[in-house]
Scaffold this motif. Sequence first.
Motif, short mmCIF file in Angstrom:
data_model
loop_
_atom_site.label_atom_id
_atom_site.label_comp_id
_atom_site.label_asym_id
_atom_site.label_seq_id
_atom_site.Cartn_x
_atom_site.Cartn_y
_atom_site.Cartn_z
N GLU A 1 6.58 20.79 -0.79
CA GLU A 1 5.14 20.59 -0.96
C GLU A 1 4.77 20.08 -2.34
O GLU A 1 3.61 19.73 -2.60
CB GLU A 1 4.39 21.89 -0.68
CG GLU A 1 4.62 22.46 0.72
CD GLU A 1 4.23 21.46 1.80
OE1 GLU A 1 3.16 20.83 1.65
OE2 GLU A 1 4.98 21.31 2.77
N MET B 1 4.44 17.73 -5.74
CA MET B 1 4.31 16.31 -6.10
C MET B 1 5.43 15.96 -7.06
O MET B 1 5.68 16.66 -8.04
CB MET B 1 2.95 16.06 -6.79
CG MET B 1 2.81 14.65 -7.38
SD MET B 1 1.44 14.51 -8.56
CE MET B 1 0.03 14.75 -7.49
N TYR B 2 6.12 14.85 -6.77
CA TYR B 2 7.21 14.38 -7.64
C TYR B 2 6.80 13.04 -8.24
O TYR B 2 6.37 12.13 -7.51
CB TYR B 2 8.51 14.24 -6.85
CG TYR B 2 9.03 15.56 -6.36
CD1 TYR B 2 9.91 16.32 -7.15
CD2 TYR B 2 8.61 16.10 -5.14
CE1 TYR B 2 10.37 17.56 -6.70
CE2 TYR B 2 9.06 17.33 -4.70
CZ TYR B 2 9.94 18.06 -5.49
OH TYR B 2 10.38 19.28 -5.07
N VAL B 3 6.92 12.94 -9.56
CA VAL B 3 6.46 11.74 -10.26
C VAL B 3 7.54 11.25 -11.22
O VAL B 3 8.05 12.03 -12.05
CB VAL B 3 5.17 12.01 -11.06
CG1 VAL B 3 4.61 10.70 -11.61
CG2 VAL B 3 4.12 12.71 -10.20
N ARG C 1 4.25 23.15 -8.15
CA ARG C 1 3.54 22.16 -7.35
C ARG C 1 3.61 20.75 -7.93
O ARG C 1 3.23 19.79 -7.27
CB ARG C 1 2.06 22.57 -7.21
CG ARG C 1 1.85 23.74 -6.24
CD ARG C 1 2.18 23.31 -4.82
NE ARG C 1 2.09 24.38 -3.85
CZ ARG C 1 3.11 25.13 -3.46
NH1 ARG C 1 4.31 24.93 -3.98
NH2 ARG C 1 2.96 26.09 -2.57
N LYS C 2 4.10 20.62 -9.17
CA LYS C 2 4.21 19.30 -9.79
C LYS C 2 5.53 19.23 -10.54
O LYS C 2 5.84 20.10 -11.35
CB LYS C 2 3.05 19.04 -10.76
CG LYS C 2 1.66 19.20 -10.15
CD LYS C 2 0.58 19.04 -11.19
CE LYS C 2 -0.78 19.41 -10.64
NZ LYS C 2 -1.00 20.85 -10.50
N THR D 1 3.96 23.79 -13.03
CA THR D 1 4.12 22.39 -13.41
C THR D 1 5.32 22.22 -14.33
O THR D 1 5.42 22.91 -15.35
CB THR D 1 2.85 21.87 -14.11
OG1 THR D 1 1.73 22.05 -13.24
CG2 THR D 1 2.98 20.41 -14.48
N LYS E 1 13.42 18.27 -3.44
CA LYS E 1 12.44 18.10 -2.37
C LYS E 1 12.76 18.98 -1.17
O LYS E 1 11.84 19.43 -0.46
CB LYS E 1 12.39 16.62 -1.95
CG LYS E 1 11.78 15.70 -3.01
CD LYS E 1 11.84 14.25 -2.60
CE LYS E 1 10.92 13.98 -1.44
NZ LYS E 1 10.93 12.53 -1.07
N PHE F 1 -2.51 13.40 -12.22
CA PHE F 1 -1.61 14.40 -11.63
C PHE F 1 -2.30 15.75 -11.43
O PHE F 1 -1.65 16.76 -11.21
CB PHE F 1 -0.36 14.53 -12.51
CG PHE F 1 0.28 13.19 -12.80
CD1 PHE F 1 0.43 12.25 -11.79
CD2 PHE F 1 0.71 12.87 -14.07
CE1 PHE F 1 0.99 11.00 -12.06
CE2 PHE F 1 1.27 11.63 -14.35
CZ PHE F 1 1.42 10.70 -13.33
N ASN F 2 -3.63 15.72 -11.51
CA ASN F 2 -4.47 16.87 -11.17
C ASN F 2 -4.03 18.15 -11.89
O ASN F 2 -3.85 19.20 -11.28
CB ASN F 2 -4.46 17.10 -9.65
CG ASN F 2 -5.55 18.06 -9.22
OD1 ASN F 2 -6.61 18.13 -9.83
ND2 ASN F 2 -5.28 18.83 -8.18
N ASP G 1 6.37 8.76 -2.83
CA ASP G 1 5.55 8.79 -1.61
C ASP G 1 6.35 8.59 -0.33
O ASP G 1 5.78 8.44 0.75
CB ASP G 1 4.45 7.73 -1.70
CG ASP G 1 5.00 6.33 -1.95
OD1 ASP G 1 6.23 6.18 -2.10
OD2 ASP G 1 4.19 5.38 -2.03
N ILE H 1 4.29 8.00 -8.20
CA ILE H 1 4.30 9.23 -7.41
C ILE H 1 5.18 8.98 -6.19
O ILE H 1 4.95 8.04 -5.42
CB ILE H 1 2.87 9.61 -6.98
CG1 ILE H 1 2.00 9.87 -8.22
CG2 ILE H 1 2.89 10.82 -6.06
CD1 ILE H 1 0.53 10.08 -7.92
#
Length: 510
Positions: free
Chosen positions: A291, A293-295, A268-269, A242, A286, A184-185, A313, A311
């Motif tokens: 922009e 990331m949704y996990v 961002r996460k 995050t 969303k 997840f960077n 997508d 993730i």
Amino acid sequence: MIRNILCYAEESARRFPGKTAFADEETACTYDELIKSARAVGTRLGMEVTPGKPVPVLMEKGVKAIYAFMGIVSAGCFYILLDPKLPTERLRSVLDTLQAEVLLTDPAYDKPRERLEFDGKVIMMEEALQTQEDTTYLDNVRKQSRDVDPLYAIFTSGSTGVPKGVVVSHRSVIDFIEEFTRLFNITEHDVIGNQAPFDFDVSVKDIYSTLKCGATMQIIPKKFFSFPTKLLDYLVEREVTTLIWAVSALCIISTLKGFDYKVPQKIRKVIFSGEVMPVKHLNIWKKYLPEAMYVNVYGPTEITCNCTYHIIDRGYEPGENLPIGKPFPNEKVFLLDEEDREVTKPGEKGEICVSGTALSLGYYNNPEQTDRAFVQNPLNQSYLEPIYRTGDLAYYGEDGNLYFASRKDFQIKHMGHRIELGEIETALETVEGLGRSLCMYDEAKGKILAFYEGDLEKKQIVRAIGARLPGFMIPNVFVKVEEFPLTKNGKIDRKKLEEAYESGNLTGLS
């Protein structure tokens, strides 16, 4: 090779000594201050307790609790957070299980010796923080440490009414966090907004992702989750990037239309777990933070936080199920049917089972419960391969992803049919104008109960879900609630909801 979680903190302190590591509403600490405080606390504990022992921490979540955790680990011991707001009897039950020699606390939390009938040594954090570091002692403790040493214990509800202490090793956390932060960077540029209590394993992801990456963790006061405007102000002011939150915490903002007030643009996460995420609430997030990331992550405490992830997508419509995805690297996740045969065919349900380094060390001082939950893989008779049986049902989709179905104990027998309550909840989610919903089964009366937020009447709801469900799956009783009660971990409190229903304290019965 990293054997001890303190290596994360020490490396980040070497790289970013003056950077803020942890901050709460009132105070903050740099990485350098964290290491010095941990070594002082570790030295003080070393005067009272030998490595490998449990050390409970009676304290609210905050920077000082982080000092306590890292100090306990420096002494070669493992920590257990005791929330001062928990009922006295529950705290006593945990302490009875631990049989701890030492307890760390602050004067603000009553006198634990009298309140909790604790017979061991009570150490005040201020005293511990003022201890002169004993470098020789701490270095010797570290030299003797192993990656299978326990790091923490988290107490979960027990079927017998006695809390169970899940003990997790350094190795399991290191194995998980290495992959979690990579996938997840999460980096030193992130600011993690901590929602979870420190006695809930979601906080493990917050704390150790921070230490591993040299990030900053902003500890959000629990009270702000009752005031969305204050919560959003805090996220903006602290520049949070995050969120690793329980589903219900995210739904607080979307239910109360918090984004109409303010949008924390730096996020961002968004990583969520604990319950099924309602698609209509995910879509609100969303819409305002497109922009990010949704996990969706899944997994019980016993396997170190999570064992699967997905993730998001693509777009989802209400009524669609979100995948729980695929296993994290180095974790084996598979399904077993009631005859202990592996389930691989799409659409067929089986119990989620997990093996690998992520497995915890079992339940502290509870060999019977440990032996019941952690068993030999029935598919492998050739060598030792312990697995954890989660009690959760799932199935494979045609896309190869795993999909959560329900708890085994949420599967009911009604009017001669086996029914998954989760399937009814999915249908309810498609109803326009309905907020969150939840189903239970009144076995004594043979009735399916549907609890919901919103202004719709029973007839409208039945008409809407009738096109998706057979008649025997339509709830018999619909109960409108103003707001779902939540557990301290942010999940819907089913027990409290059931008690309120039985006592007639909920409005809108039909």
